[in-house]
Motif scaffolding. Structure first.
Motif, short mmCIF file in Angstrom:
data_model
loop_
_atom_site.label_atom_id
_atom_site.label_comp_id
_atom_site.label_asym_id
_atom_site.label_seq_id
_atom_site.Cartn_x
_atom_site.Cartn_y
_atom_site.Cartn_z
N PRO A 35 -64.30 37.90 -40.07
CA PRO A 35 -63.26 38.91 -40.24
C PRO A 35 -62.45 39.12 -38.98
CG PRO A 35 -65.42 39.94 -40.04
CD PRO A 35 -65.66 38.47 -40.15
N GLY A 36 -61.21 39.55 -39.13
CA GLY A 36 -60.33 39.85 -38.01
C GLY A 36 -59.46 41.02 -38.36
N PRO A 37 -58.48 41.35 -37.54
CA PRO A 37 -57.60 42.47 -37.84
C PRO A 37 -56.80 42.22 -39.11
CG PRO A 37 -56.74 41.16 -36.02
CD PRO A 37 -58.12 40.66 -36.29
N LEU A 38 -56.58 43.29 -39.87
CA LEU A 38 -55.86 43.17 -41.13
C LEU A 38 -54.41 42.79 -40.85
CD1 LEU A 38 -56.25 43.51 -44.17
CD2 LEU A 38 -55.62 45.91 -43.91
N ARG A 39 -53.97 41.67 -41.41
CA ARG A 39 -52.62 41.16 -41.19
C ARG A 39 -52.27 40.24 -42.36
NH1 ARG A 39 -56.64 38.52 -38.99
NH2 ARG A 39 -56.51 36.38 -38.22
N GLY A 40 -50.99 40.01 -42.54
CA GLY A 40 -50.63 39.18 -43.67
C GLY A 40 -49.19 38.76 -43.66
N TYR A 41 -48.74 38.26 -44.83
CA TYR A 41 -47.39 37.70 -44.93
C TYR A 41 -46.84 37.90 -46.33
CZ TYR A 41 -50.00 33.90 -47.12
OH TYR A 41 -50.83 33.17 -47.94
N ALA A 42 -45.53 38.00 -46.40
CA ALA A 42 -44.80 38.00 -47.66
C ALA A 42 -44.09 36.66 -47.79
CB ALA A 42 -43.80 39.14 -47.71
N LEU A 43 -44.36 35.95 -48.86
CA LEU A 43 -43.71 34.67 -49.14
C LEU A 43 -42.42 34.97 -49.90
CD1 LEU A 43 -43.68 31.60 -49.21
CD2 LEU A 43 -45.15 31.69 -51.24
N CYS A 44 -41.28 34.80 -49.24
CA CYS A 44 -39.99 35.22 -49.76
C CYS A 44 -39.25 34.02 -50.35
CB CYS A 44 -39.14 35.83 -48.64
SG CYS A 44 -39.97 37.18 -47.76
N GLY A 45 -38.87 34.13 -51.60
CA GLY A 45 -38.18 33.01 -52.22
C GLY A 45 -37.42 33.45 -53.45
N ALA A 46 -37.24 32.51 -54.36
CA ALA A 46 -36.54 32.75 -55.62
C ALA A 46 -37.29 32.00 -56.71
CB ALA A 46 -35.09 32.26 -55.53
N PRO A 47 -37.10 32.38 -57.97
CA PRO A 47 -37.78 31.67 -59.05
C PRO A 47 -37.52 30.17 -59.03
CG PRO A 47 -36.82 33.70 -59.88
CD PRO A 47 -36.32 33.53 -58.47
N ARG A 48 -38.54 29.41 -59.37
CA ARG A 48 -38.48 27.94 -59.49
C ARG A 48 -38.24 27.25 -58.15
NH1 ARG A 48 -41.42 28.09 -63.26
NH2 ARG A 48 -41.04 25.88 -63.66
N SER A 49 -38.69 27.88 -57.08
CA SER A 49 -38.55 27.30 -55.74
C SER A 49 -39.81 26.58 -55.29
CB SER A 49 -38.20 28.39 -54.73
OG SER A 49 -39.22 29.37 -54.66
N GLY A 50 -40.81 26.49 -56.15
CA GLY A 50 -42.08 25.90 -55.76
C GLY A 50 -43.06 26.91 -55.19
N SER A 51 -42.78 28.19 -55.40
CA SER A 51 -43.61 29.23 -54.78
C SER A 51 -45.01 29.29 -55.40
CB SER A 51 -42.92 30.60 -54.89
OG SER A 51 -42.62 30.92 -56.23
N ASN A 52 -45.15 29.05 -56.70
CA ASN A 52 -46.48 29.05 -57.30
C ASN A 52 -47.35 27.95 -56.69
OD1 ASN A 52 -46.29 31.24 -59.07
ND2 ASN A 52 -45.39 30.00 -60.69
N TYR A 53 -46.73 26.79 -56.50
CA TYR A 53 -47.47 25.67 -55.89
C TYR A 53 -47.90 26.03 -54.47
CZ TYR A 53 -48.21 21.11 -53.66
OH TYR A 53 -48.73 20.07 -52.95
N LEU A 54 -47.00 26.61 -53.68
CA LEU A 54 -47.35 26.98 -52.31
C LEU A 54 -48.43 28.05 -52.31
CD1 LEU A 54 -46.95 26.76 -49.29
CD2 LEU A 54 -45.00 28.31 -49.48
N CYS A 55 -48.37 28.99 -53.24
CA CYS A 55 -49.41 30.02 -53.32
C CYS A 55 -50.77 29.39 -53.57
CB CYS A 55 -49.08 31.03 -54.41
SG CYS A 55 -47.77 32.20 -53.98
N GLU A 56 -50.83 28.41 -54.45
CA GLU A 56 -52.11 27.75 -54.72
C GLU A 56 -52.60 26.97 -53.51
OE1 GLU A 56 -53.09 25.58 -58.11
OE2 GLU A 56 -52.96 27.33 -59.42
N ILE A 57 -51.67 26.32 -52.81
CA ILE A 57 -52.02 25.58 -51.60
C ILE A 57 -52.66 26.52 -50.58
CG2 ILE A 57 -50.99 24.50 -49.54
CD1 ILE A 57 -51.28 22.55 -51.81
#
Length: 272
Positions: A35-57
């Protein structure tokens, strides 16, 4: 208590809950990252940009959060939890728990329309601690628009889903969604220009060719000394482009490919 104070207090409560959760060896598998300090990211895009694939990766690494459209209650009730809430404050809690891995890293996917939905209710960068931004863009705008039209016609939004209808060429619809893709991209351009935020810049075509480099770039910004490796065997999504895509592209260029005018800004005016 003011709305802002309530948001901050709820976020603090969730951080304390998450700290207890990730500090419990009984709840954390032996092979989870430390565990480490709570931190994160927002993946910013548009529909059909390959975002589901990147999320699975990213999810496959077990160390880069579990990014999903956590502000899309309808989608989460279909894919994850039939009782998933619509309240943005409750959705923040889900981001910090179900959207996080054991090392304290959370992830979420964010489209402009989802941002519009939650902005009246909370301040995103205050509710989510140590938030970074990742920008995903697809260079093939026409391909993205055709994919968007096809997904609407077939109701097949992922390669793992079964189509509920047959695709058919519709040049006017494709032209409309070219404008919609450009509008979403322009809104992110405006957001980052106005705020001075410098996101991690990713291009779908490069991610598809070298997904590990995309994961490495995000891991570096989040301060992970060891680069988490992608588990390709658990990534289920595949490319949906096929011969129909090629035929639609040729047809569209023959129908709308006049090079003697520039497209009207009205194509960008309304978001659908």
């Amino acid at each position: 208590m003011s709305t802002r104070s309530l948001i901050l207090e709820r976020a603090a409560q969730m951080r304390r809950l998450f700290d207890r959760f990730r500090s419990s060896a009984a709840l954390r598998p032996a092979d989870d990252p430390a565990p480490g300090p709570l931190r994160g990211y927002a993946l910013c895009g548009a529909p059909r940009s390959g975002s589901n694939y990147l999320c699975e990766i990213l999810s496959s690494t077990g160390a880069l959060g579990r990014p999903r459209e956590y502000f899309n209650g309808a989608a989460r009730r279909i894919h994850d939890d039939p009782a998933y809430p619509d309240d943005p404050h409750a959705q923040i809690q889900r981001i910090l728990t179900m959207g996080a891995t054991g090392n304290g890293i959370y992830g979420l996917k964010l489209f402009p329309g989802l941002f519009d939905t939650v902005a009246p209710h909370l301040k995103l960068t205050e509710a989510l601690p140590n938030l970074h931004f990742v920008r995903l863009r697809r260079l093939d705008v026409l391909g993205q628009a055709m994919s968007w039209v096809r997904s609407i016609q077939t109701r097949q939004f992922r390669s793992t889903e079964t189509a509920a209808g047959a695709p058919h060429y519709d040049g006017a619809a494709i032209q409309h969604y070219v404008g919609q893709v450009c509008q979403r991209n322009a809104r992110w351009d405006m957001f980052f220009a106005r705020t001075g935020i410098r996101p991690i810049e990713l291009v779908y075509e490069s991610v598809a060719g070298d997904p590990q480099s995309a994961a490495d770039a995000i891991a570096a910004v989040l301060g992970l000394a060891d680069r988490p490796r992608i588990e390709a065997g658990v990534v289920r999504l595949g490319v949906q482009r096929d011969a129909i895509t090629d035929a639609w592209r040729e047809h569209f260029h023959s129908e709308y490919g006049d090079r003697n005018y520039i497209d009207s800004a009205t194509l960008l005016a309304e978001m659908t």
